[in-house]
Motif scaffolding. Sequence first.
Motif, PDB file in Angstrom:
ATOM      1  N   GLN A   1      18.258  -5.662   0.854  1.00 24.40           N
ATOM      2  CA  GLN A   1      17.124  -5.731  -0.067  1.00 24.40           C
ATOM      3  C   GLN A   1      15.934  -6.443   0.564  1.00 24.40           C
ATOM      4  O   GLN A   1      14.777  -6.039   0.378  1.00 24.40           O
ATOM      5  N   GLU A   2      16.193  -7.502   1.325  1.00 19.58           N
ATOM      6  CA  GLU A   2      15.113  -8.247   1.966  1.00 19.58           C
ATOM      7  C   GLU A   2      14.402  -7.406   3.021  1.00 19.58           C
ATOM      8  O   GLU A   2      13.172  -7.442   3.131  1.00 19.58           O
ATOM      9  N   LEU A   3      15.174  -6.646   3.792  1.00 21.72           N
ATOM     10  CA  LEU A   3      14.545  -5.773   4.790  1.00 21.72           C
ATOM     11  C   LEU A   3      13.754  -4.675   4.117  1.00 21.72           C
ATOM     12  O   LEU A   3      12.649  -4.325   4.556  1.00 21.72           O
ATOM     13  N   ARG A   4      14.308  -4.097   3.032  1.00 17.67           N
ATOM     14  CA  ARG A   4      13.598  -3.048   2.311  1.00 17.67           C
ATOM     15  C   ARG A   4      12.251  -3.567   1.800  1.00 17.67           C
ATOM     16  O   ARG A   4      11.247  -2.856   1.813  1.00 17.67           O
ATOM     17  N   ARG A   5      12.225  -4.805   1.357  1.00 18.74           N
ATOM     18  CA  ARG A   5      10.987  -5.389   0.847  1.00 18.74           C
ATOM     19  C   ARG A   5       9.930  -5.458   1.952  1.00 18.74           C
ATOM     20  O   ARG A   5       8.751  -5.172   1.718  1.00 18.74           O
ATOM     21  N   ILE A   6      10.359  -5.809   3.156  1.00 21.59           N
ATOM     22  CA  ILE A   6       9.422  -5.860   4.289  1.00 21.59           C
ATOM     23  C   ILE A   6       8.956  -4.462   4.662  1.00 21.59           C
ATOM     24  O   ILE A   6       7.772  -4.236   4.956  1.00 21.59           O
ATOM     25  N   PHE A   7       9.876  -3.494   4.656  1.00 27.15           N
ATOM     26  CA  PHE A   7       9.493  -2.116   4.978  1.00 27.15           C
ATOM     27  C   PHE A   7       8.469  -1.593   3.973  1.00 27.15           C
ATOM     28  O   PHE A   7       7.524  -0.884   4.340  1.00 27.15           O
TER      29      PHE A   7
ATOM     30  N   LYS B   1      -3.561  -7.714  -4.059  1.00 27.81           N
ATOM     31  CA  LYS B   1      -3.024  -7.928  -5.406  1.00 27.81           C
ATOM     32  C   LYS B   1      -1.634  -8.556  -5.331  1.00 27.81           C
ATOM     33  O   LYS B   1      -1.297  -9.455  -6.116  1.00 27.81           O
ATOM     34  N   LEU B   2      -0.831  -8.087  -4.391  1.00 34.66           N
ATOM     35  CA  LEU B   2       0.505  -8.660  -4.209  1.00 34.66           C
ATOM     36  C   LEU B   2       0.416 -10.126  -3.812  1.00 34.66           C
ATOM     37  O   LEU B   2       1.156 -10.972  -4.322  1.00 34.66           O
ATOM     38  N   MET B   3      -0.493 -10.434  -2.906  1.00 37.97           N
ATOM     39  CA  MET B   3      -0.603 -11.798  -2.414  1.00 37.97           C
ATOM     40  C   MET B   3      -1.171 -12.749  -3.466  1.00 37.97           C
ATOM     41  O   MET B   3      -0.829 -13.924  -3.504  1.00 37.97           O
ATOM     42  N   LYS B   4      -2.028 -12.226  -4.335  1.00 39.03           N
ATOM     43  CA  LYS B   4      -2.675 -13.073  -5.341  1.00 39.03           C
ATOM     44  C   LYS B   4      -1.931 -13.095  -6.665  1.00 39.03           C
ATOM     45  O   LYS B   4      -2.351 -13.773  -7.603  1.00 39.03           O
TER      46      LYS B   4
ATOM     47  N   SER C   1       4.657  -0.559 -11.774  1.00 30.68           N
ATOM     48  CA  SER C   1       4.802   0.541 -12.719  1.00 30.68           C
ATOM     49  C   SER C   1       6.249   0.602 -13.208  1.00 30.68           C
ATOM     50  O   SER C   1       7.130  -0.088 -12.690  1.00 30.68           O
ATOM     51  N   THR C   2       6.473   1.438 -14.200  1.00 25.16           N
ATOM     52  CA  THR C   2       7.834   1.610 -14.728  1.00 25.16           C
ATOM     53  C   THR C   2       8.568   2.735 -14.007  1.00 25.16           C
ATOM     54  O   THR C   2       9.709   3.048 -14.349  1.00 25.16           O
TER      55      THR C   2
ATOM     56  N   PRO D   1       8.143   0.356  -5.564  1.00 26.18           N
ATOM     57  CA  PRO D   1       8.712  -0.483  -4.499  1.00 26.18           C
ATOM     58  C   PRO D   1       8.647  -1.982  -4.780  1.00 26.18           C
ATOM     59  O   PRO D   1       9.417  -2.751  -4.214  1.00 26.18           O
ATOM     60  N   PHE D   2       7.741  -2.412  -5.654  1.00 23.48           N
ATOM     61  CA  PHE D   2       7.558  -3.851  -5.877  1.00 23.48           C
ATOM     62  C   PHE D   2       7.862  -4.192  -7.340  1.00 23.48           C
ATOM     63  O   PHE D   2       6.987  -4.609  -8.100  1.00 23.48           O
ATOM     64  N   LYS D   3       9.119  -4.024  -7.695  1.00 20.82           N
ATOM     65  CA  LYS D   3       9.529  -4.332  -9.072  1.00 20.82           C
ATOM     66  C   LYS D   3       9.407  -5.824  -9.376  1.00 20.82           C
ATOM     67  O   LYS D   3       9.196  -6.231 -10.518  1.00 20.82           O
ATOM     68  N   VAL D   4       9.554  -6.645  -8.343  1.00 15.39           N
ATOM     69  CA  VAL D   4       9.375  -8.099  -8.502  1.00 15.39           C
ATOM     70  C   VAL D   4       8.300  -8.521  -7.493  1.00 15.39           C
ATOM     71  O   VAL D   4       8.598  -9.065  -6.425  1.00 15.39           O
ATOM     72  N   PRO D   5       7.037  -8.269  -7.802  1.00 14.07           N
ATOM     73  CA  PRO D   5       5.961  -8.515  -6.824  1.00 14.07           C
ATOM     74  C   PRO D   5       5.829  -9.968  -6.388  1.00 14.07           C
ATOM     75  O   PRO D   5       5.317 -10.243  -5.302  1.00 14.07           O
ATOM     76  N   SER D   6       6.321 -10.899  -7.214  1.00 15.96           N
ATOM     77  CA  SER D   6       6.199 -12.314  -6.857  1.00 15.96           C
ATOM     78  C   SER D   6       7.012 -12.676  -5.619  1.00 15.96           C
ATOM     79  O   SER D   6       6.798 -13.732  -5.010  1.00 15.96           O
TER      80      SER D   6
END
Length: 256
Positions: free
Chosen positions: A96-102, A118-121, A127-128, A133-138
């Motif tokens: 999961q961590e690698l997928r997040r980086i990809f 937007k992700l960084m801030k 979206s639903t 790809p970013f279900k947990v953007p934090s």
Amino acid sequence: MSFERLQRDLHEAIEGVNRYNPENVSDLAACVQAMVAENKYDKDIVLTILKLYQLNPEKYDEAVVRQVLLKTLMVLPSSDFALAKCLIDTNRLGSQELRRIFDLGAVLESCNFAVFWKLMKGTYKPSTNTTEPFKVPSEIPKMVKNLVGFEDSIKHCKSNFTRIPFEINDFSDACRVISVTFQNIEKKLLSRLLGGASDKEVTALAKKFGWEAKENGDVFFVANHEGTIKTRNIDEKIQFSHVADLLTSIQPPLTH
């Protein structure tokens, strides 16, 4: 030990047949840690440790791999990130961590800077859609917070430009993309692509890159790309001697 000392010693250690000596893994990992802490980079070292993990799966350390991938994102638009992904075995890619980086890499490789900022801030709204790809953007800011200079590297690659008051003295990766993509760009869009840059910052960058303000400064003329596109005619000359053997080998048509 400093990055420069580790780098010098390692380049001597990984020359020739010793490049893929598994005993170098721990030193290479320490050098990656130094890169992260000191905002340094060495392509040879990061790719060598990934190859060693392939050759010695028992030494694999995903934490180091994640750091390597994030460091290669910091040198976009070079191909290092793509090369690094190719050096990770497919059975590791489900992490999961690698997928997040990809997924973050896909955003940056496609020059979707607005989404990145937007992700960084913390203003990104997932979206639903099941493919979001970013279900947990934090998690994205947390992932890069320990990498010194990560956000700055997306805007800037070190250069020798004269320092200006708010420290946009570096050559901007985002600006390079804008320069080859847009002919005209609205000031609001330009600010958004640069992570919410202020009017003062936008004006300074426009001056540095030679973008001309139009319509009371609400639009910038970037470049006339029509003037840089050149057609090319390719003439190929074939001598009879080059095709003689081919012609003699052709069978005559059958007759009935």
